[in-house]
Design an enzyme around this catalytic site. Structure first.
Site, PDB file in Angstrom:
ATOM      1  N   HIS A 289     -10.735   6.156   6.682  1.00 49.12           N
ATOM      2  CA  HIS A 289      -9.362   5.834   7.162  1.00 49.12           C
ATOM      3  C   HIS A 289      -8.931   6.935   8.140  1.00 49.12           C
ATOM      4  O   HIS A 289      -8.317   6.411   9.067  1.00 49.12           O
ATOM      5  CB  HIS A 289      -8.443   6.299   5.734  1.00 49.12           C
ATOM      6  CG  HIS A 289      -8.438   5.246   4.868  1.00 49.12           C
ATOM      7  ND1 HIS A 289      -7.527   4.081   5.111  1.00 49.12           N
ATOM      8  CD2 HIS A 289      -8.951   4.660   3.651  1.00 49.12           C
ATOM      9  CE1 HIS A 289      -7.310   3.197   4.193  1.00 49.12           C
ATOM     10  NE2 HIS A 289      -8.441   3.567   3.286  1.00 49.12           N
TER      11      HIS A 289
ATOM     12  N   HIS B 208     -14.862   6.289   1.515  1.00 51.73           N
ATOM     13  CA  HIS B 208     -13.456   5.640   1.603  1.00 51.73           C
ATOM     14  C   HIS B 208     -12.576   6.505   2.477  1.00 51.73           C
ATOM     15  O   HIS B 208     -11.831   6.263   3.441  1.00 51.73           O
ATOM     16  CB  HIS B 208     -12.783   5.329   0.169  1.00 51.73           C
ATOM     17  CG  HIS B 208     -11.643   5.080   0.359  1.00 51.73           C
ATOM     18  ND1 HIS B 208     -10.739   5.968   0.070  1.00 51.73           N
ATOM     19  CD2 HIS B 208     -10.830   3.842   0.477  1.00 51.73           C
ATOM     20  CE1 HIS B 208      -9.263   5.517   0.143  1.00 51.73           C
ATOM     21  NE2 HIS B 208      -9.664   4.245   0.649  1.00 51.73           N
TER      22      HIS B 208
ATOM     23  N   HIS C 107     -11.534  -2.354   2.398  1.00 50.65           N
ATOM     24  CA  HIS C 107     -11.422  -2.320   1.152  1.00 50.65           C
ATOM     25  C   HIS C 107     -12.255  -3.514   0.541  1.00 50.65           C
ATOM     26  O   HIS C 107     -12.546  -3.232  -0.838  1.00 50.65           O
ATOM     27  CB  HIS C 107      -9.819  -2.341   0.623  1.00 50.65           C
ATOM     28  CG  HIS C 107      -9.764  -0.928   0.298  1.00 50.65           C
ATOM     29  ND1 HIS C 107      -9.850  -0.309  -0.524  1.00 50.65           N
ATOM     30  CD2 HIS C 107      -8.755  -0.030   1.393  1.00 50.65           C
ATOM     31  CE1 HIS C 107      -9.336   1.065  -0.704  1.00 50.65           C
ATOM     32  NE2 HIS C 107      -8.732   1.133   0.684  1.00 50.65           N
TER      33      HIS C 107
ATOM     34  N   PHE D  27      -1.693   6.792   3.882  1.00 50.88           N
ATOM     35  CA  PHE D  27      -1.088   5.791   3.039  1.00 50.88           C
ATOM     36  C   PHE D  27      -0.135   4.690   3.025  1.00 50.88           C
ATOM     37  O   PHE D  27      -0.101   3.842   3.082  1.00 50.88           O
ATOM     38  CB  PHE D  27      -0.927   6.546   1.520  1.00 50.88           C
ATOM     39  CG  PHE D  27      -2.175   7.188   0.808  1.00 50.88           C
ATOM     40  CD1 PHE D  27      -3.200   6.623   0.858  1.00 50.88           C
ATOM     41  CD2 PHE D  27      -1.732   8.395   0.150  1.00 50.88           C
ATOM     42  CE1 PHE D  27      -4.261   7.295   0.316  1.00 50.88           C
ATOM     43  CE2 PHE D  27      -2.890   9.171  -0.501  1.00 50.88           C
ATOM     44  CZ  PHE D  27      -3.984   8.499  -0.491  1.00 50.88           C
TER      45      PHE D  27
ATOM     46  N   HIS E 124      -4.261   6.248  -6.038  1.00 53.51           N
ATOM     47  CA  HIS E 124      -5.589   6.786  -5.320  1.00 53.51           C
ATOM     48  C   HIS E 124      -5.676   8.120  -6.248  1.00 53.51           C
ATOM     49  O   HIS E 124      -4.922   8.583  -7.273  1.00 53.51           O
ATOM     50  CB  HIS E 124      -4.888   7.115  -4.144  1.00 53.51           C
ATOM     51  CG  HIS E 124      -5.018   6.224  -3.180  1.00 53.51           C
ATOM     52  ND1 HIS E 124      -6.165   6.161  -2.257  1.00 53.51           N
ATOM     53  CD2 HIS E 124      -4.227   5.242  -2.853  1.00 53.51           C
ATOM     54  CE1 HIS E 124      -5.944   5.228  -1.599  1.00 53.51           C
ATOM     55  NE2 HIS E 124      -4.875   4.511  -1.709  1.00 53.51           N
TER      56      HIS E 124
ATOM     57  N   HIS F 170      -6.752  -1.860  -5.976  1.00 55.83           N
ATOM     58  CA  HIS F 170      -7.176  -2.268  -4.673  1.00 55.83           C
ATOM     59  C   HIS F 170      -7.921  -3.749  -4.809  1.00 55.83           C
ATOM     60  O   HIS F 170      -7.533  -4.544  -4.057  1.00 55.83           O
ATOM     61  CB  HIS F 170      -8.138  -1.434  -3.882  1.00 55.83           C
ATOM     62  CG  HIS F 170      -7.252  -0.238  -3.396  1.00 55.83           C
ATOM     63  ND1 HIS F 170      -7.147   0.984  -4.098  1.00 55.83           N
ATOM     64  CD2 HIS F 170      -6.629   0.081  -2.121  1.00 55.83           C
ATOM     65  CE1 HIS F 170      -6.444   1.973  -3.255  1.00 55.83           C
ATOM     66  NE2 HIS F 170      -6.008   1.361  -2.052  1.00 55.83           N
TER      67      HIS F 170
ATOM     68  N   HIS G 116       0.964  -1.137  -0.071  1.00 56.80           N
ATOM     69  CA  HIS G 116       0.137   0.000  -0.071  1.00 56.80           C
ATOM     70  C   HIS G 116       0.833   1.252  -0.042  1.00 56.80           C
ATOM     71  O   HIS G 116       0.542   2.247  -0.534  1.00 56.80           O
ATOM     72  CB  HIS G 116      -1.033   0.022   1.016  1.00 56.80           C
ATOM     73  CG  HIS G 116      -2.323   0.829   0.890  1.00 56.80           C
ATOM     74  ND1 HIS G 116      -2.074   2.220   1.620  1.00 56.80           N
ATOM     75  CD2 HIS G 116      -3.267   0.593   0.429  1.00 56.80           C
ATOM     76  CE1 HIS G 116      -3.259   2.777   1.174  1.00 56.80           C
ATOM     77  NE2 HIS G 116      -3.915   2.060   0.254  1.00 56.80           N
TER      78      HIS G 116
END
Ligand code: C2O
Length: 343
Positions: free
Chosen positions: A244, A240, A274, A261, A112, A121, A92
């Site tokens: 996070h 999303h 995910h 990230f 992203h 993903h 990632h």
């Protein structure tokens, strides 16, 4: 100019990369990917069983024990083993913070805020799941999804609060509350208000505000161009992104682990989060009769590399991940309550 060329990482360009905050991070892979032989992705045998990912709030003890066992083994592999949990976490970091440049360019390769988001993903989950299964000798092993779009799944899934599935770098204050898809800072809403707000947002980001592929998938990232495409589709933007930040520890510089990230993969819940993101893509694909998102060779031929469960180093293209049944993956049907929640 390189316009019209599929996106591809220059594997010999790995360098420390900036996470979204202010810290420099290094997640260059060992062994160096540029030295490895790459093989083309092959679909799993079409007669192999479908791995059905089930909702985290509905799985039984037997499943949880299996998942824990697989992650425990993963965490104990040698640190330089590509299946090691922290090497998996680095995937990632590598792909999301621009550790590689693109081929023939100094533009970063990032997955992203563009039309690479869902495909990359999906590939990450595909390989991670098969590796977990392989480690426990279970060819049917499937990931679980955090069904935050369903009122019954809007709390942090408890199975990820114990043992090897736990992560200390989470926000202890928010964790017991209902998730907030509009989270930037705490809004002081009741749980009931949050549920309604979340369902309304789902309807908007899956249906009314996602009628075109550009809206749902994010902007078209062109190779060799840095900075002209930096916005995700509806679901990437929310829930999303806010989720996070909602999970990550507010006391850490950039809300590690889930909030950044470079560190998100250190939290096992990333894969459940995910899986639901991916389930939303699959749902949206179904709602439009699987019409191809973009009939565009740049996109379809954009490629990523991963280690598979047999330690082969595999090149997988966007075109390879568009069809869930070819990947032998499906999601448990738990209904879509937001479909009836037109705001
Ligand atoms: Cu690559 Cu949820 O982020």
């Amino acid at each position: 100019k390189n316009r019209g060329i599929p996106l591809k990482a220059n594997l010999s360009s790995c360098h420390p990369s900036y996470p979204s905050g202010d810290q420099i991070g290094s997640c260059c892979p060992t062994p160096a990917w540029s030295e490895l032989e790459i093989i083309d992705f092959q679909f799993p045998d079409p007669s192999s069983p479908i791995r059905v990912r089930r909702a985290a709030h509905l799985v039984d003890e037997e499943y949880k024990a299996k998942y824990e066992k697989a992650v425990a083994i993963m965490k104990e592999l040698p640190l330089d083993h590509p299946h090691n949990f922290w090497r998996q976490a680095d995937l990632h970091c590598i792909y999301c913070t621009g550790a590689f440049d693109q081929v023939n360019s100094t533009a970063p390769f990032k997955t992203h805020h563009s039309w690479l988001f869902f495909p990359w993903h999906r590939a990450l989950l595909y390989f991670h799941e098969r590796i977990l299964g392989k480690l426990i000798g279970d060819d049917n092993f499937a990931l679980t999804f955090w069904s935050w779009d369903h009122p019954d799944g809007m709390h942090f899934p408890t199975m990820f609060t114990k043992g090897v599935l736990n992560d200390t770098e989470r926000d202890a204050i928010r964790l017991p509350t209902v998730v907030d898809f509009n989270y930037h800072e705490d809004r002081g809403l009741t749980d009931g208000e949050l549920v309604l707000d979340n369902l309304a947002l789902m309807y908007h980001h899956m249906v009314s505000g996602a009628k075109k592929a550009e809206l749902f998938m994010g902007c078209k990232l062109r190779s060799g161009v840095d900075g002209d495409c930096d916005s995700g589709g509806t679901i990437e933007e929310s829930p999303h992104n806010p989720m996070h930040g909602w999970v990550g520890d507010r006391n850490n510089p950039v809300k590690e682990d889930m909030g950044a990230f470079h560190s998100a993969g250190r939290d096992p819940v990333l894969y459940a989060h995910h899986s639901n993101i991916d389930r939303m893509w699959a749902t949206w694909q179904k709602m439009r009769n699987n019409e191809l998102e973009f009939d565009n060779e740049e996109w379809l031929n954009s490629e990523f590399t991963f280690f598979d469960e047999n330690l082969q180093f595999v090149r997988i293209r966007v075109r390879d991940v568009l069809n869930m049944s070819k990947l032998r993956i499906d999601y448990q049907d738990i209904g879509l309550p937001w479909l009836d929640t037109r705001p």
